[in-house]
Design a protein around this motif. Structure first.
Motif, short mmCIF file in Angstrom:
data_model
loop_
_atom_site.label_atom_id
_atom_site.label_comp_id
_atom_site.label_asym_id
_atom_site.label_seq_id
_atom_site.Cartn_x
_atom_site.Cartn_y
_atom_site.Cartn_z
N TYR A 147 -10.15 8.92 -6.09
CA TYR A 147 -10.11 7.89 -5.07
C TYR A 147 -9.48 6.62 -5.64
O TYR A 147 -9.79 6.23 -6.76
CB TYR A 147 -11.52 7.53 -4.60
N TRP A 169 -11.46 1.64 0.17
CA TRP A 169 -11.37 2.97 -0.45
C TRP A 169 -10.37 3.84 0.29
O TRP A 169 -10.26 3.75 1.53
CB TRP A 169 -12.74 3.66 -0.43
N GLY A 216 -9.28 9.96 -0.70
CA GLY A 216 -9.43 10.85 -1.85
C GLY A 216 -8.36 11.93 -1.87
O GLY A 216 -7.86 12.35 -0.82
#
Length: 124
Positions: A95, A114, A117
């Motif tokens: 990530y 974030w 991923g």
């Protein structure tokens, strides 16, 4: 608001290299600290590498030091993680994360943004 999009993961053999990219969509990317974390199944998300806003300061986890290199291109709103000499224990979801501060921190809870991923799998 900032959206982070990772790319570059995949399946490789031990000893191979991969380059991950994290592109930011939104404002003020160049003022953020950017870091990479990874999470293996059943484990906590762990700090891998971080780079400050202008790229002159980097930090690495001990187990990737000398093998991984973090960099950024503020003109392209993109951060990179070059991973060399990959090991099976590097297998994880990676990530990227953005922090609205000028210093690199290792705690995942500190980060403001974030990505979704990207899977990295290293086979023996």
């Amino acid at each position: 608001q900032v959206q982070l999009v990772e790319s570059g993961g995949g399946l490789v053999q031990a000893g191979d290299s991969l380059r991950l990219s994290c592109t930011a969509f939104g404002r003020s990317f160049s003022s953020y600290t950017m870091s990479w974390f990874r999470q293996a199944p059943g484990e906590e998300r762990k700090f891998v590498a971080g780079i400050n806003w202008n790229g002159d300061t980097t930090f690495y986890a001990e187990d990737v030091k000398g093998r991984f290199a973090i960099s950024r291109d503020n003109a392209k709103n993109t951060a990179f993680l070059q991973m060399n000499s990959l090991k099976t224990e590097d297998t994880a979801v990676y990530y990227c994360a953005g922090l609205r501060r000028t210093v690199v921190v290792r705690g995942a809870d500190e980060y403001d943004y974030w990505g979704q991923g990207t899977q990295v799998t290293v086979s023996s």
